[in-house]
Design an enzyme around this catalytic site. Sequence first.
Site, PDB file in Angstrom:
ATOM      1  N   TYR A 206     -96.603 -18.618 -17.590  1.00  0.00           N
ATOM      2  CA  TYR A 206     -96.186 -19.893 -18.185  1.00  0.00           C
ATOM      3  C   TYR A 206     -97.351 -20.519 -18.933  1.00  0.00           C
ATOM      4  O   TYR A 206     -98.524 -20.278 -18.645  1.00  0.00           O
ATOM      5  CB  TYR A 206     -95.655 -20.854 -17.117  1.00  0.00           C
ATOM      6  CG  TYR A 206     -96.702 -21.356 -16.149  1.00  0.00           C
ATOM      7  CD1 TYR A 206     -97.421 -22.530 -16.397  1.00  0.00           C
ATOM      8  CD2 TYR A 206     -96.962 -20.672 -14.961  1.00  0.00           C
ATOM      9  CE1 TYR A 206     -98.371 -22.991 -15.504  1.00  0.00           C
ATOM     10  CE2 TYR A 206     -97.919 -21.129 -14.058  1.00  0.00           C
ATOM     11  CZ  TYR A 206     -98.626 -22.294 -14.336  1.00  0.00           C
ATOM     12  OH  TYR A 206     -99.579 -22.746 -13.459  1.00  0.00           O
ATOM     13  N   CYS A 207     -97.018 -21.323 -19.933  1.00  0.00           N
ATOM     14  CA  CYS A 207     -98.003 -22.086 -20.689  1.00  0.00           C
ATOM     15  C   CYS A 207     -97.292 -23.311 -21.253  1.00  0.00           C
ATOM     16  O   CYS A 207     -96.140 -23.570 -20.921  1.00  0.00           O
ATOM     17  CB  CYS A 207     -98.648 -21.239 -21.784  1.00  0.00           C
ATOM     18  SG  CYS A 207     -97.472 -20.534 -22.957  1.00  0.00           S
ATOM     19  N   THR A 208     -97.938 -24.059 -22.129  1.00  0.00           N
ATOM     20  CA  THR A 208     -97.397 -25.343 -22.570  1.00  0.00           C
ATOM     21  C   THR A 208     -96.021 -25.210 -23.211  1.00  0.00           C
ATOM     22  O   THR A 208     -95.039 -25.766 -22.739  1.00  0.00           O
ATOM     23  CB  THR A 208     -98.367 -26.022 -23.552  1.00  0.00           C
ATOM     24  OG1 THR A 208     -99.662 -26.085 -22.971  1.00  0.00           O
ATOM     25  CG2 THR A 208     -97.879 -27.425 -23.885  1.00  0.00           C
ATOM     26  N   ILE A 235     -93.696 -24.861 -20.212  1.00  0.00           N
ATOM     27  CA  ILE A 235     -93.662 -26.007 -19.301  1.00  0.00           C
ATOM     28  C   ILE A 235     -92.836 -27.144 -19.893  1.00  0.00           C
ATOM     29  O   ILE A 235     -92.133 -27.859 -19.171  1.00  0.00           O
ATOM     30  CB  ILE A 235     -95.099 -26.494 -19.017  1.00  0.00           C
ATOM     31  CG1 ILE A 235     -95.925 -25.383 -18.379  1.00  0.00           C
ATOM     32  CG2 ILE A 235     -95.094 -27.726 -18.115  1.00  0.00           C
ATOM     33  CD1 ILE A 235     -97.425 -25.643 -18.408  1.00  0.00           C
TER      34      ILE A 235
END
Length: 322
Positions: A206-208, A235
């Site tokens: 996961y990342c922004t 996210i």
Amino acid sequence: MKTPNTSLLQFFAPHRFRYDTPMELQKVLLFYGFTPVADPVAMKLWQHNLCETLGIKGRIIVSPHGINGTVGGDMSALKKYVKQTKKYPGFRRIDFKWSDGTGHDFPKLKVSVRAELVAFGNPSELKVDENGVVGGGIHLRPEEVDKLVAERGDDVIFFDGRNTFEAKIGKFKGAVVPDVATTREFVQEIESGKYDHMKDKPIVTYCTGGIRCEVLSSVMKNRGFTEVYQVKGGIVRYGDKFGDDSLWEGSLYTFDGRMTVDFSDKTKVIGECEKCLASTNKFYNCAQCHELILLCEPCSTIESNTECKHEFNRRRDREMIG
């Protein structure tokens, strides 16, 4: 520099828009699209002209692999931007993520051409086609992430695809946070052997906004990780869906003037002041070297705490991504 394709420039001739209505609510757009771009220079000129005409500011990166951007402005202008950008065939499926802005989120407009959308340091490894990244992880919608965890329990490993400092104020509960200061360090970190025991586990990256995981999941699969997923929309989409009522905990760091975003009015503060260890989610940016320091409000008023004591380093300028 490569000479722009004139036919492409003609196709993307700037449109002039009129504004006959009062200024609307300010918004921020986070987006990316992986698709082959034959002439990145022409794409850059088109995007710059389009944003300038609409009064939009922010950062956009163009590469042979596609486009990545975070821009802000008046909602009506951004809607026109989305409509025009989607006219490029490879960008029709881009997921534009909207969030509230302040009107002062970006000081200027900057559109750049780079070898990579995300600076992992090995652009030849990444393969893209009209459907996106070739050989990346399986995309899971937020509800599918929760379903996977409900079915597989503690076997599921959340793997943070961001830089370490971002996870100080928010992350998925129990997530593995690699010890990296820049995206470029991820390949070496994964090849270090630290995570080899996870290669047969279900891993959710996961990342922004999702773009870093597009590449990271591909890097991991190419190095023997057998079951790799990524949170579709990152996210941002997960927070929009569940707020603070599920597996995410804390605030989201953003690479713009807002610095942090909370998904509800009950966001848990998990960050700690680097001077007194009080709870905080407020980063302070050194304008000289771009290092960030996490401080509580009382400590931020002490001048010695915010003076620049770092070596001059512009590496974070290349980390302004989703």
